[in-house]
Design an enzyme around this catalytic site. Structure first.
Site, mmCIF file in Angstrom:
data_model
loop_
_atom_site.group_PDB
_atom_site.id
_atom_site.type_symbol
_atom_site.label_atom_id
_atom_site.label_comp_id
_atom_site.label_asym_id
_atom_site.label_seq_id
_atom_site.Cartn_x
_atom_site.Cartn_y
_atom_site.Cartn_z
ATOM 1 N N ASP A 151 0.736 -3.347 3.146
ATOM 2 C CA ASP A 151 0.419 -4.218 2.011
ATOM 3 C C ASP A 151 1.678 -4.773 1.333
ATOM 4 O OD1 ASP A 151 -2.203 -3.306 2.508
ATOM 5 O OD2 ASP A 151 -1.952 -1.640 1.107
ATOM 6 N N GLU A 173 -10.116 -9.648 0.628
ATOM 7 C CA GLU A 173 -9.390 -8.755 -0.289
ATOM 8 C C GLU A 173 -7.937 -9.215 -0.332
ATOM 9 O OE1 GLU A 173 -9.270 -4.701 1.121
ATOM 10 O OE2 GLU A 173 -8.789 -5.283 3.156
HETATM 11 O O1 FUB Z 1 -3.835 -0.332 1.945
HETATM 12 C C1 FUB Z 1 -5.117 -0.080 1.482
HETATM 13 C C2 FUB Z 1 -5.927 -1.348 1.565
HETATM 14 O O2 FUB Z 1 -5.972 -1.823 2.880
HETATM 15 C C3 FUB Z 1 -5.334 -2.487 0.810
HETATM 16 O O3 FUB Z 1 -5.436 -2.380 -0.548
HETATM 17 C C4 FUB Z 1 -6.079 -3.578 1.446
HETATM 18 O O4 FUB Z 1 -5.625 -4.848 1.139
HETATM 19 C C5 FUB Z 1 -5.940 -3.218 2.892
HETATM 20 O O5 FUB Z 1 -4.720 -3.616 3.399
#
Ligand code: FUB
Length: 653
Positions: free
Chosen positions: A41, A210
């Site tokens: 991320d 997301e």
């Molecule tokens: O790293 C945990 C979660 O996985 C992140 O918050 C999302 O965006 C995905 O990458």
């Protein structure tokens, strides 16, 4: 028991942070860019001309954490000024320290950090102590790498993950996150509270979304996000554009397609650094069978004239110019011929990295953008695994390019190249060899490095270049005369290319053998075709072994002819020649024999001293012949007076 775990974790983090502070890690990186821990991320930001990376930190599933799921207990920050050498500044926020968070939630998901008014605001999701789901917290600092002070409460009115903050040209800040859709809201001047209600971003496509990342370029607003475009699919990276920071948005398409190994998530940021835009994203390279342990990668990204974004194809090589004197992980190549494969060196300890295999004669790989400017004349070191007699070449530019060094691996004799030394080391498995060879050719400036398979299959882990220690410097034709050094040693010599001798053992260096051999060689001297080199030694002695290594065709079993011109302002009487040589040697002044050092010798100062003679006013020619079978060859020569003190009142041409 739980408390103990927390204390132990804190101590461990303290150790890591302390360790990082003292010995902050510098890795020279291809993709993935962080090679000693998992990172995911990635949000990249430019602060004060340096690029800072705020990733989340995947770890193996800890006790008490949800099995087979993301597991993150803290955040590190990294920085770089060249995108290849990354410094780990250590831990900046730890789950146990978040006043409102679950101390063992392991839910420190995707973060962000922005600067406003000289303060740094770090935003991160976490599981709240007294509820389900996620909240988003803030921590502030005076410097990008902290120390960060945590706010006592999370941001009110925000339930979700993956915060991103965008500050517009008018100074107004916006927070975006993922929670019941992708949402956005204005932030108050204090950067810690929402200004009004949040809203779902309009105009985005159907499918799971997301990880929003918003930015502005040439007056266009961009909202980029991981997006699952088809039922049962995995995440792409996609984007939409708008003329206002909170939309409505017009969906534009995909920036990066789904990872082809099935890694479910991707998460990213875009940043402009030194005039080039980059896409930071993640992949599970160091954990191919578990897509919840990921690693950050970087590739260049480009915009079309209308502001739309060109699709990025992930590369192994990544970005940045890498100095030839650092470890070049050529398994992370830029391009290759068909059939070249990469694999982990160790499938358990995956941070041991990868290797590439060139399957057959004619296979090649290219590793782009290597900076050779600090390599003068030296060695190439390469870690390989290959069968008996396999040959490979390291070249410049392309598969037919100029050869930098060529290797032949023979398991019995280890490595050979005519006339070249090849120190080697085997790893514990006995399979990998680390070979060192002198360079046949040194590329200039920035060049592409190519490895070609010249015979049977070969696997390569890494390559690096080392400068040769300097032993002597070539003297230009019209150079000013040289002086003896303070101990009278003569450092400037004309040396003839070494002449091969068939000598198995130095026990043959008797008086009579030497006299005959030197007399025979002296008779042939004027007809010798070899080249003469005028060199100034960097040391009091002349390292003939290094001379042979650089200019000769064999290292051992050599006769070296040495000459120097001694220009005296006046006659200097009662002088003696004092010599040390490895091995035997013979010396003539103005054509007259003055000294013979017979037997198998090491070089010792003043090992042999001549009878007295006079150095005449004007030019004197001093000539020597040094002969050695096995072993290193060198010699040291000076004149001494009656009291054994060095004679220095002359010049050397
Ligand atoms: O790293 C945990 C979660 O996985 C992140 O918050 C999302 O965006 C995905 O990458």
């Amino acid at each position: 028991m739980k408390r103990n775990l927390v204390v132990r974790h804190k101590l461990f983090i303290f150790f890591l942070t302390f360790h990082s502070a003292l010995f902050s890690y510098h890795v020279v990186a291809q993709n993935p860019i962080v090679r000693d821990q998992f990172t995911a991320d990635p949000t990249a930001r430019v602060f004060n001309g340096r690029i800072y990376l705020y990733p989340s930190h995947d770890i193996q599933v800890a006790e008490g954490a949800r099995p087979n799921w993301f597991c993150m207990a803290d955040y590190h920050v990294f920085s770089s000024d060249d995108l290849t050498s990354w410094q780990d500044h250590g831990v900046i926020v730890l789950q146990e320290d978040v006043p409102w968070g679950r101390p063992n939630g392991y839910s420190m998901w995707a973060p962000d950090c922005v600067e406003k008014g000289g303060k740094y605001y770090f935003y991160f999701p976490n599981g709240p102590k007294d509820g389900r789901g996620f909240a988003i917290g803030v921590a502030t600092a005076d410097l990008p790498d902290g120390p960060y002070k945590l706010e006592p409460e999370p941001i009110k009115g925000v339930a979700g993950i993956d915060p991103c903050v965008f500050i517009d040209d008018d100074g107004i800040a916006y927070l975006y996150w993922s929670g019941m859709g992708l949402r956005g809201a204005k932030l108050k001047e204090n950067m810690k509270e929402l200004e009004g209600e949040s809203r779902v971003m309009e105009g985005l496509p159907e499918g799971f979304k997301e990880g929003p990342f918003a930015f502005k370029r040439n007056g266009h607003y961009y909202l980029t996000f991981p997006w699952v475009r088809k039922e049962g699919g995995t995440e792409t990276l996609a984007y939409a554009m708008s003329d206002s920071p909170l939309g409505p948005w017009t969906f534009k398409g995909v920036i990066m397609t789904e990872h082809d190994n099935g890694c479910w998530t991707n998460h990213h940021s875009l940043v402009e650094y030194k005039g080039q835009w980059y896409l930071f994203y993640h992949h599970n390279d160091f954990s191919p069978r578990d897509d919840k342990r990921r690693s950050v990668c970087i590739d260049k990204i480009a915009f079309n004239a209308d502001g739309t974004i060109q699709e990025v194809k992930p590369t192994l090589r990544g970005v940045g110019i890498i100095p030839a004197t650092s470890r070049l992980e050529v398994d992370r190549y830029s391009v290759s011929s068909d059939g070249v494969t990469t694999a982990l060196n160790d499938t358990i300890n995956t941070f041991c990295g990868f290797h590439a295999t060139l399957p057959q004669k004619g296979s090649w790989l290219t590793f782009g953008d290597v900076d050779f400017s600090s390599v003068t004349d030296g060695y190439v070191i390469i870690r390989v695994k290959a069968d008996e007699n396999t040959e490979l070449a390291v070249r410049e530019k392309n598969a037919k390019g100029k050869i930098i060094a060529r290797f032949k691996v023979t398991v019995k004799s280890e490595v050979t190249r005519p006339g070249a030394p090849a120190p080697f080391r085997r790893d514990q498995s006995g399979q990998w060899l680390t070979l060192t060879l002198p360079l046949d050719y040194t590329p200039k400036g920035i060049a592409d490095l190519v490895v070609t398979c010249e015979d049977k299959a070969v696997s390569i882990d890494w390559i690096l270049f080392r400068n040769r220690q300097r032993y002597f410097t070539p003297v230009a034709k019209n150079a000013a005369p040289s002086q003896p050094d303070e101990r009278g040693y003569i450092r400037r010599w004309r040396l003839l290319e070494p002449i091969k001798q068939d000598i198995r053992s130095n026990v043959i260096f008797t008086d009579s053998w030497l006299r005959k051999t030197f007399a025979d060689e002296l008779a042939k001297l004027s007809k010798q075709k070899g080249k003469w080199y005028t060199l100034e030694s960097d040391h009091y002695n002349m390292k003939l072994f290094r001379f042979a290594e650089k200019y000769g065709s064999q290292l051992y079993g050599n006769l070296f002819w040495c000459e120097t011109y001694i220009d005296c302002p006046e006659d200097i009487a009662n002088v003696r020649l004092a010599v040390g040589s490895n091995g035997a040697s013979m010396w003539w002044l103005n054509g007259e024999e003055v000294l013979l050092l017979e037997g198998d010798r090491r070089m010792v100062e003043d090992d042999g001293v001549s009878n007295r003679f006079t150095l005449k006013k004007g030019r004197n020619v001093l000539r020597g012949a040094v002969i050695n079978g096995p072993g290193l060859s060198d010699m040291c020569v000076h004149f001494i007076d009656e009291k054994g003190k060095p004679v220095t009142n002359f010049q050397i041409q």
